[in-house]
Write a protein that holds these residues in place. Structure first.
Motif, PDB file in Angstrom:
ATOM      1  N   THR A 123       3.892   6.137   1.424  1.00 25.28           N
ATOM      2  CA  THR A 123       2.935   7.081   1.996  1.00 25.28           C
ATOM      3  C   THR A 123       2.110   6.515   3.149  1.00 25.28           C
ATOM      4  OG1 THR A 123       1.310   6.471   0.315  1.00 25.28           O
ATOM      5  CG2 THR A 123       2.724   8.342  -0.176  1.00 25.28           C
ATOM      6  N   GLY A 124       2.377   5.301   3.576  1.00 21.80           N
ATOM      7  CA  GLY A 124       1.665   4.761   4.724  1.00 21.80           C
ATOM      8  C   GLY A 124       0.946   3.462   4.441  1.00 21.80           C
ATOM      9  N   PRO A 125       0.400   2.833   5.487  1.00 24.94           N
ATOM     10  CA  PRO A 125      -0.175   1.489   5.344  1.00 24.94           C
ATOM     11  C   PRO A 125      -1.483   1.447   4.577  1.00 24.94           C
ATOM     12  CG  PRO A 125      -0.473   2.299   7.580  1.00 24.94           C
ATOM     13  CD  PRO A 125       0.417   3.288   6.891  1.00 24.94           C
ATOM     14  N   ASP A 130       5.763   1.856   7.407  1.00 20.01           N
ATOM     15  CA  ASP A 130       5.201   3.144   7.007  1.00 20.01           C
ATOM     16  C   ASP A 130       6.332   4.116   6.698  1.00 20.01           C
ATOM     17  OD1 ASP A 130       3.928   5.569   6.746  1.00 20.01           O
ATOM     18  OD2 ASP A 130       2.862   5.462   8.667  1.00 20.01           O
ATOM     19  N   SER A 142       5.753   0.990   2.361  1.00 19.82           N
ATOM     20  CA  SER A 142       4.839   1.870   1.632  1.00 19.82           C
ATOM     21  C   SER A 142       5.286   3.313   1.852  1.00 19.82           C
ATOM     22  CB  SER A 142       3.405   1.675   2.109  1.00 19.82           C
ATOM     23  OG  SER A 142       2.544   2.594   1.474  1.00 19.82           O
ATOM     24  N   GLY A 186      -2.762  -2.286   4.105  1.00 17.00           N
ATOM     25  CA  GLY A 186      -1.716  -2.591   5.077  1.00 17.00           C
ATOM     26  C   GLY A 186      -2.129  -3.633   6.111  1.00 17.00           C
ATOM     27  N   VAL A 192       4.633  -4.603   7.521  1.00 16.35           N
ATOM     28  CA  VAL A 192       4.329  -3.419   6.722  1.00 16.35           C
ATOM     29  C   VAL A 192       5.008  -2.224   7.381  1.00 16.35           C
ATOM     30  CG1 VAL A 192       2.516  -1.902   5.841  1.00 16.35           C
ATOM     31  CG2 VAL A 192       2.131  -4.376   5.952  1.00 16.35           C
ATOM     32  N   ALA A 225       1.892   3.386  -2.309  1.00 14.58           N
ATOM     33  CA  ALA A 225       0.809   3.409  -1.333  1.00 14.58           C
ATOM     34  C   ALA A 225       0.179   2.028  -1.277  1.00 14.58           C
ATOM     35  CB  ALA A 225      -0.233   4.456  -1.717  1.00 14.58           C
ATOM     36  N   GLY A 242       5.884   7.228   5.695  1.00 19.58           N
ATOM     37  CA  GLY A 242       5.514   8.558   6.173  1.00 19.58           C
ATOM     38  C   GLY A 242       5.914   9.677   5.239  1.00 19.58           C
TER      39      GLY A 242
END
Length: 390
Positions: free
Chosen positions: A56-58, A74, A54, A62, A72, A26, A76
């Motif tokens: 689990t997302g920015p 994602d 990442s 991010g 960056v 993350a 997801g």
């Protein structure tokens, strides 16, 4: 521990410039995540092509990374094992034509090992950095998955000698492929009256107050409970004393209740993306953690020119030269913590002397240019060829 020679076969080179993909769980505020943000920007400035994936997302960092010109991506990721996220990671590796897939901690490494196995037309070198003492590997499932992923990993870097040694001694990482690569931080400007005044004004802190501070997630392992208790005790000796806790987490409500009940003068800022601008407000930094790898927060405090009081655990003794750049105390020893804080609070000249020595040590041993060069050497061993860019 001595730097090991990585057991990998040489790959065909295509010049000194590398395509590097960092893979993290993350991008929330935290020491690991700030280090990835800083090293990716430094690598890009040095001439490498760099992206950050990442799972689990920015998150909160991010946009900071993107502003430095680093892509960056994602992932997801959903709960449990996520095949769709794995496909996105494999696609990123292929699209970027990565030379190096650099994972940070454990879950990213086993996902990257699987994605990398199917990379086409060529397979990059997979390397891993362990940022802590591996407490999460006490779980049998994660430990098994991580160990399996190391069969496809060219090298493991512990963020300090203590972390690297611990990984090997606990049988978590093979000796032949485990090295120490000390964390590094960007060097801020020296503390001057203007920076100190601006930081205190932004926080609403009286210019004449004695201000201690700590930066980190508000979780049990950070042991802020002990620090609040000793600040309540010392505030009777030092009437202007205040404590600044920068960060957020599940322990916040309980710590706020403790501070209120004890009368400890504590300010909670929540998570902040301007830690560098806040640190000059402090008179001393405190890290009372039960465990640490090589703390980015502690390195940043030292780089700012602050004296520090930290527990004698993990990588803290690699940063703090006891009595020279700060003071070390035994884990969870409230009396020893109070004595160390009292010594610093009562002696401005000692604080200045230790802070200057701490800044000089970071500049010589743990700056971001030093870390970037160390990772270039780490990558070179994994690739079996020289890496030189810029």
């Amino acid at each position: 521990m001595n730097t090991a020679t990585l057991d990998t076969a040489p790959r065909a080179g295509r010049g000194a410039r590398l395509s590097i993909l960092h893979v993290v769980d993350a991008l929330e505020f935290g020491g690991l995540e700030r280090m990835v943000a800083d090293i990716s920007a430094a690598q890009r400035s040095h001439g490498h092509a760099v992206a950050v994936f990442s799972l689990t997302g920015p998150g909160e960092l991010g946009p900071v990374i993107a502003r430095a010109g680093v892509e960056v991506i994602d992932g997801g990721k959903r709960r449990g094992f996520d095949l769709a996220m794995l496909a996105r990671l494999r696609a990123a590796i292929t699209r970027l034509d990565a030379d190096i897939v650099h994972t940070h901690n454990f879950v990213p490494n086993y996902y990257a090992a699987l994605a990398n196995a199917a990379a086409w037309p060529r397979r990059p070198a997979l390397v891993n950095t362990c940022h802590n003492m591996g407490a999460r590997l006490a779980g049998a499932r994660l430990r098994r998955l991580y160990r399996l992923s190391l069969l496809r990993t060219a090298g493991v870097a512990g963020v300090g000698e203590g972390v690297a040694r611990h990984l090997v001694e606990r049988g978590l990482s093979p000796r032949a492929r485990t090295v120490a690569v000390r964390n590094g931080v960007c060097m801020p400007a020296r503390i001057c009256p203007d920076r100190r005044a601006a930081a205190r004004a932004a926080l609403g802190i009286d210019p004449g107050a004695l201000l201690l501070g700590s930066v980190g997630r508000l979780v049990a392992l950070k042991n802020h409970r002990l620090l609040i208790g000793q600040v309540a005790r010392l505030s009777r000796e030092f009437p202007t004393l205040q404590l600044l806790l920068v960060g957020d987490g599940p322990m916040r409500a309980g710590l706020e209740s403790q501070a209120g009940a004890s009368g400890a003068p504590v300010r909670f800022t929540g998570a902040r993306d301007d830690v560098e601008a806040l640190l000059p407000a402090l008179d001393a930094f405190v890290l009372p953690s039960h465990t640490e790898g090589l703390s980015i927060a502690l390195l940043e405090a030292c780089a700012t020119g602050l004296p520090s009081v930290a527990t004698h655990v993990g990588g803290n003794p690699e940063i703090i030269d006891d009595g020279v750049t700060g003071i070390l105390f035994p884990d969870d020893d409230g009396d020893a913590l109070a004595a160390a804080l009292r010594r610093l609070l009562a002696d401005p000249a000692l604080r200045a002397r230790m802070g200057e020595a701490a800044r000089a040590w970071v500049a010589a041993n743990a700056s971001m240019p030093a870390l970037r060069a160390d990772y270039d050497a780490f990558y070179a061993r994994a690739l079996g060829r020289a890496v030189e860019c810029g």
